[in-house]
Design a protein around this motif. Structure first.
Motif, short mmCIF file in Angstrom:
data_model
loop_
_atom_site.label_atom_id
_atom_site.label_comp_id
_atom_site.label_asym_id
_atom_site.label_seq_id
_atom_site.Cartn_x
_atom_site.Cartn_y
_atom_site.Cartn_z
N VAL A 128 63.23 -13.87 -40.70
CA VAL A 128 63.20 -14.69 -41.75
C VAL A 128 63.20 -16.23 -41.88
CG1 VAL A 128 65.67 -14.84 -42.22
CG2 VAL A 128 64.47 -14.52 -44.15
N TYR A 129 63.30 -16.68 -40.64
CA TYR A 129 63.14 -18.20 -40.18
C TYR A 129 61.75 -18.33 -39.70
CZ TYR A 129 68.01 -18.24 -41.59
OH TYR A 129 69.29 -18.35 -42.30
N TRP A 130 60.81 -17.42 -40.15
CA TRP A 130 59.58 -17.53 -39.51
C TRP A 130 58.86 -19.09 -39.85
CZ3 TRP A 130 54.98 -18.29 -42.66
CH2 TRP A 130 55.01 -17.77 -43.87
N LEU A 131 59.35 -20.02 -40.71
CA LEU A 131 58.58 -20.83 -41.37
C LEU A 131 58.89 -22.09 -40.18
CD1 LEU A 131 59.79 -21.24 -45.04
CD2 LEU A 131 57.77 -20.29 -44.17
N ARG A 132 59.95 -22.10 -39.44
CA ARG A 132 60.25 -22.84 -38.21
C ARG A 132 58.83 -22.82 -37.18
NH1 ARG A 132 66.11 -21.54 -36.63
NH2 ARG A 132 64.98 -19.27 -36.54
N GLU A 133 58.02 -21.73 -37.35
CA GLU A 133 57.07 -21.37 -36.40
C GLU A 133 55.89 -21.49 -37.11
OE1 GLU A 133 57.72 -21.61 -33.00
OE2 GLU A 133 59.91 -21.62 -33.55
N LEU A 134 55.54 -22.10 -37.98
CA LEU A 134 54.45 -22.19 -38.92
C LEU A 134 53.29 -23.08 -38.19
CD1 LEU A 134 53.02 -21.00 -41.32
CD2 LEU A 134 54.01 -23.07 -42.54
N ASN A 135 52.72 -22.27 -37.22
CA ASN A 135 51.55 -22.74 -36.29
C ASN A 135 50.45 -22.66 -37.14
OD1 ASN A 135 51.00 -19.91 -35.95
ND2 ASN A 135 52.36 -19.95 -34.07
N ILE A 136 49.28 -23.10 -36.29
CA ILE A 136 47.80 -22.82 -37.09
C ILE A 136 47.51 -21.24 -37.27
CG2 ILE A 136 45.56 -23.25 -36.70
CD1 ILE A 136 47.07 -25.84 -37.39
N ALA A 162 59.47 -23.94 -55.01
CA ALA A 162 58.21 -23.19 -55.69
C ALA A 162 58.10 -23.35 -57.16
CB ALA A 162 58.23 -21.67 -55.25
N PHE A 163 59.23 -23.10 -57.79
CA PHE A 163 59.16 -23.25 -59.28
C PHE A 163 58.68 -24.45 -59.76
CE2 PHE A 163 61.05 -24.33 -63.41
CZ PHE A 163 60.41 -23.49 -64.30
N VAL A 164 59.27 -25.74 -59.16
CA VAL A 164 59.08 -26.93 -59.73
C VAL A 164 57.61 -27.23 -59.44
CG1 VAL A 164 59.64 -29.58 -59.27
CG2 VAL A 164 61.39 -27.72 -59.71
N VAL A 165 57.18 -27.06 -58.16
CA VAL A 165 55.72 -27.48 -57.86
C VAL A 165 54.73 -26.86 -58.43
CG1 VAL A 165 54.21 -27.40 -55.73
CG2 VAL A 165 56.60 -28.34 -55.38
N ASN A 166 54.90 -25.39 -58.46
CA ASN A 166 54.09 -24.58 -59.76
C ASN A 166 53.84 -24.96 -60.96
OD1 ASN A 166 52.37 -22.58 -57.91
ND2 ASN A 166 54.27 -22.18 -57.07
N VAL A 190 42.93 -22.60 -55.51
CA VAL A 190 43.50 -23.61 -54.57
C VAL A 190 45.00 -23.66 -54.80
CG1 VAL A 190 43.50 -26.16 -54.40
CG2 VAL A 190 41.44 -25.12 -54.82
N GLN A 191 45.55 -23.48 -55.94
CA GLN A 191 46.91 -23.28 -56.19
C GLN A 191 47.50 -22.47 -55.24
OE1 GLN A 191 47.86 -22.20 -60.00
NE2 GLN A 191 50.16 -22.45 -59.82
N PHE A 192 47.20 -21.20 -54.97
CA PHE A 192 47.74 -20.28 -54.01
C PHE A 192 47.24 -20.51 -52.50
CE2 PHE A 192 50.76 -18.67 -57.13
CZ PHE A 192 51.63 -18.32 -56.39
N ALA A 193 46.26 -21.16 -52.28
CA ALA A 193 45.71 -21.29 -51.02
C ALA A 193 46.53 -22.44 -50.38
CB ALA A 193 44.31 -21.65 -51.13
N LEU A 194 46.91 -23.26 -50.98
CA LEU A 194 47.71 -24.52 -50.44
C LEU A 194 49.16 -24.85 -50.96
CD1 LEU A 194 44.93 -27.34 -50.69
CD2 LEU A 194 45.39 -25.78 -48.90
N LEU A 195 49.56 -24.47 -52.25
CA LEU A 195 50.94 -24.54 -52.40
C LEU A 195 51.82 -23.79 -51.72
CD1 LEU A 195 51.05 -25.35 -56.22
CD2 LEU A 195 50.65 -26.86 -54.50
N PRO A 196 51.78 -22.73 -51.23
CA PRO A 196 52.85 -22.07 -50.34
C PRO A 196 53.05 -22.78 -49.16
CG PRO A 196 51.17 -20.29 -51.40
CD PRO A 196 50.86 -21.75 -51.64
N TRP A 197 51.98 -23.24 -48.47
CA TRP A 197 52.12 -24.03 -47.31
C TRP A 197 52.89 -25.24 -47.58
CZ3 TRP A 197 48.40 -28.14 -46.18
CH2 TRP A 197 48.79 -28.82 -44.82
N LEU A 198 52.61 -26.04 -48.57
CA LEU A 198 53.19 -27.20 -48.92
C LEU A 198 54.65 -27.00 -49.19
CD1 LEU A 198 50.40 -29.08 -50.89
CD2 LEU A 198 51.03 -29.37 -48.41
N ILE A 199 55.05 -26.01 -50.00
CA ILE A 199 56.48 -25.63 -50.36
C ILE A 199 57.07 -25.32 -49.15
CG2 ILE A 199 57.86 -23.80 -51.39
CD1 ILE A 199 55.33 -23.82 -53.74
N PHE A 200 56.56 -24.14 -48.37
CA PHE A 200 57.40 -23.72 -47.18
C PHE A 200 57.58 -25.11 -46.21
CE2 PHE A 200 55.28 -19.63 -47.62
CZ PHE A 200 56.07 -18.99 -48.67
N SER A 201 56.42 -25.99 -45.99
CA SER A 201 56.84 -27.23 -45.17
C SER A 201 57.94 -28.10 -45.75
CB SER A 201 55.64 -27.92 -45.00
OG SER A 201 54.56 -27.28 -44.56
#
Length: 175
Positions: free
Chosen positions: A100-108, A47-51, A155-166
């Protein structure tokens, strides 16, 4: 960015306290504490590097921005705050989903909620910061209608968290 005031640090400090409490809460629920720590560290560092890259890339959309040490340092400080907000999203959803591992189930449906919360949070943060004069947009910053906040930070906070988590899920393979 003209000057920093102490009150700009109040919200990040409060968020940091919440994050520590959430971290400790989930640390007591996981079976592999070392792996959990690495998981959270991967989210934070990514998150730090991408942001930071985003902050530097869209810097010219802010009035008075130059590629000098003062402004790059401000971008780094903003990236720390951005990282804290990504972690707040992460732990907030971990509490909501009780996993805490909800990212594994990041569905639509979860992705839609994540993007919506990130978008609303960014709009509110931009309204607050611009009304306080923490920063001012350059004429080149496209604005969202009605709310008159910059498109780039939204756009930064609409998309970057998803990209970071993925990216973290792919990197960790088995969180």
């Amino acid at each position: 960015m003209d000057a920093l005031s102490i009150d700009i640090f109040v919200i990040p400090t409060f968020v940091l306290l919440l994050l520590v409490l959430a971290y400790v809460h989930f640390q007591g629920k996981v079976t592999d504490v070392k792996e959990y720590g690495q998981y959270v560290l991967n989210i934070a560092s990514t998150a730090f590097v991408v942001n930071l890259l985003w902050e530097i890339a869209h810097g010219t959309l802010y009035k008075g921005f130059e590629y000098d040490l003062k402004h790059i340092a401000f971008c780094a400080l903003a990236s720390v705050a951005d990282m804290l907000m990504v972690l707040l999203l992460f732990f907030g959803f971990a509490i909501l989903y009780k996993d805490v591992y909800w990212l594994r189930e990041l569905n639509i449906p979860r992705l839609v909620v994540l993007v919506t919360v990130g978008t609303i949070g960014a709009i509110l943060a931009e309204i607050w910061h611009t009304s306080r004069g923490d920063w001012t947009y350059a004429a080149s910053m496209p604005l969202l209608p009605f709310v008159k906040v910059g498109v780039s930070p939204v756009v930064q906070f609409a998309l970057l968290p998803w990209l970071i988590f993925s990216a973290v899920v792919k990197k960790m393979k088995k969180p």
